[in-house]
Design an enzyme around this catalytic site. Structure first.
Site, short mmCIF file in Angstrom:
data_model
loop_
_atom_site.label_atom_id
_atom_site.label_comp_id
_atom_site.label_asym_id
_atom_site.label_seq_id
_atom_site.Cartn_x
_atom_site.Cartn_y
_atom_site.Cartn_z
N GLY A 1 0.81 -1.22 0.00
CA GLY A 1 0.00 0.00 0.00
C GLY A 1 0.84 1.25 0.00
O GLY A 1 0.45 2.28 0.58
N SER B 1 4.40 -5.37 -3.15
CA SER B 1 4.47 -3.92 -3.29
C SER B 1 5.26 -3.34 -2.11
O SER B 1 6.41 -3.72 -1.91
CB SER B 1 3.06 -3.34 -3.40
OG SER B 1 3.09 -2.00 -3.84
#
Length: 503
Positions: A116, A201
């Site tokens: 995120g 990520s």
């Protein structure tokens, strides 16, 4: 089934999953709340409790923008679907899915670190359900950690009061969770010496950070960084997203406190309401993430990789085919050429010539030919160093047809597959997607068990062989609509990009 067990802070009770052979423990505190004096400090020990704590609900998510507040945002239709999910600073919790019947089974463990952009996300997003991983004889632990200004603010006051832990509180939370697992997971049927950390990520970037931190040596047995750059590139344009060293990040923190919180000290800021701080942070437009603090991050992960100083653990890594594409804003040739000249400088003419040959050979647009996947390039640059260093690993590329829109194999689309949670998604997946998902989950859990992703499918037949990436045989597995291995000489474009970024 192991429904009640011990932790260092008290007894906990889980409940049967959808599959009654799995026990789920939600919201176990692994550290103290991070409000008040604990705000912007390294994680502190959780308090003990009396009796049996019923771990039936997830803990509050760490402070961030309200998930799903904008229903038109791309990820709001994927998994940020609940704007009313509880949020707060009593959020350093972890969740466990275990198939153990008793505490003496010594099962392999996987610890999940969510992504995120270090500004949002949480451990119990719907795609992270751990039941299918646990059904394969592996314990899944998903971990909450602080993000954005709460996880990565730096300030001279913080450094002065805690020079041993002046920054990177989100990474320190993750490391603290690894220590909790070492001390407690045997009570859930797990093997504390067989823990694989994996993340995607920002979670993948976190995994790289732990692989490159001397403070994390020995904390885990294997690692899977997913869709995270590996090595930062210089061309087509620098993708370094960090804030430099600690001193520069401290000055950003001073600016945030003075201009956005009207505070002169960290002590003042610790007295403010957490949601007020979050709102002001969002209004500021600032980005905060890991920094080189000289303690936990002794250097940029890119430099650690280049210098062959990474912790020696077996690992898998990879990327999707359609994530963070860098390229011109328009299709016309003037716009394309202007972007190439700005992005490649002295190498612009050579790159344009290569891309024009791609247009002639493959019939794609010039815009598509010049565009570059930043994460893919970052991973491939890292692979070049690993080849020279003699590090063997497993490398994958994820790019099946993703139904529902034209987003392709977008950043994070692989999460539904590795957790085998496609049934939770709105997208009209069909049989071959479920077949691919089952096999990917097999590969991931096999790797956690033994360091080798290969093995048998559920019906006892061998899955396609995933050969390791080595200096002599640089193989990658392709998770497309079919599974296949790929190797051979680099394309002219890829060889060019690696060459100019190695200078």
């Amino acid at each position: 089934m192991l429904r009640i067990t011990e932790t260092e802070t008290g007894r906990v009770q889980g409940y049967p999953g959808t599959d009654a052979r799995i026990t789920v423990f939600k919201g176990i505190p692994y550290a103290a709340p991070t409000s008040g004096e604990n705000r912007w400090r390294a994680p502190q020990p959780a308090e003990k409790w009396e009796g049996i704590r019923k771990c039936y609900e997830f803990g509050p998510i760490t402070m961030q923008k309200i998930p799903g507040e904008d229903p038109n945002a791309f990820y709001s239709k994927e998994w940020h679907v609940d704007p009313e999910v509880p949020m707060g600073e009593d959020s350093l919790r972890l969740n466990i899915w275990t198939p153990a019947r008793s505490a003496d089974e010594k099962l392999p463990v996987m610890m999940w670190i969510f992504g995120g952009a270090f500004k949002e996300g949480y451990a119990h997003e719907m795609e992270f359900d751990g039941e299918r991983i646990a059904s394969r004889g592996v314990i899944l632990v998903s971990v909450a950690y602080r993000v954005n200004v709460f996880g990565f603010l730096c300030h001279p006051d913080i450094t002065a009061e805690a020079p041993e832990a002046p920054a990177n509180f989100g990474l320190l939370d993750q490391r603290y969770a690894m220590e909790w697992i070492k001390r407690n997971i045997a009570n859930f049927g797990g093997d504390p010496d067989n823990v694989t950390i994996f993340g995607q990520s920002a979670g993948g970037g976190s995994v790289w950070a732990h692989m490159c931190s001397p403070k994390a040596k020995g904390a885990f047995a294997r690692a899977i960084p997913e869709s995270a750059s590996g090595v930062n590139c210089t061309y087509p344009m620098p993708n370094r997203r960090g804030r430099g060293d600690l001193k520069a990040a401290e000055q950003q923190g001073v600016k945030f406190l003075k201009e956005w919180l009207n505070c002169d000290s960290i002590q003042e800021a610790r007295k403010l309401d957490a949601w007020y701080i979050e709102q002001r942070f969002l209004e500021s437009g600032m980005m905060m993430g890991p920094v080189v603090d000289g303690i936990y991050q002794v250097a940029d992960s890119s430099d650690i990789i280049r210098e062959n100083r990474m912790n020696p653990v077996p690992f898998m890594t990879g990327n999707t085919t359609n994530e963070f594409i860098m390229g011109p804003s328009g299709e016309d040739e003037a716009t394309v050429e202007a972007w190439v000249r700005e992005s490649f400088g002295e190498y612009a003419d050579e790159y344009m010539a290569i891309c024009r040959r791609i247009v002639e050979k493959e019939g794609v647009s010039l815009r598509k030919a010049v565009s570059v996947g930043s994460f893919e390039l970052g991973v491939q640059l890292a692979l070049e160093y690993f080849k020279e260093q003699g590090r063997d690993l497993y490398y994958y590329i994820f790019g099946p047809t993703i139904p529902g829109d034209d987003a392709g194999a977008f950043h994070s689309s692989d999460l539904w597959f590795e957790f085998e949670t496609l049934m939770k998604c709105w997208r009209p997946f069909d049989g071959h997607h479920f077949d691919l998902s089952r096999k990917m989950c097999n590969y991931w859990t096999n790797f956690a068990k033994t360091g080798d992703p290969n093995g048998l499918d559920a019906d006892g037949t061998p899955m396609p062989t995933w050969r390791p990436f080595t200096g002599e045989d640089p193989q990658n597995i392709q998770f497309f609509d079919e599974i296949s291995m790929s190797s051979g000489p680099y394309s002219e474009k890829r060889a060019f990009l690696i060459r100019i970024n190695r200078k």
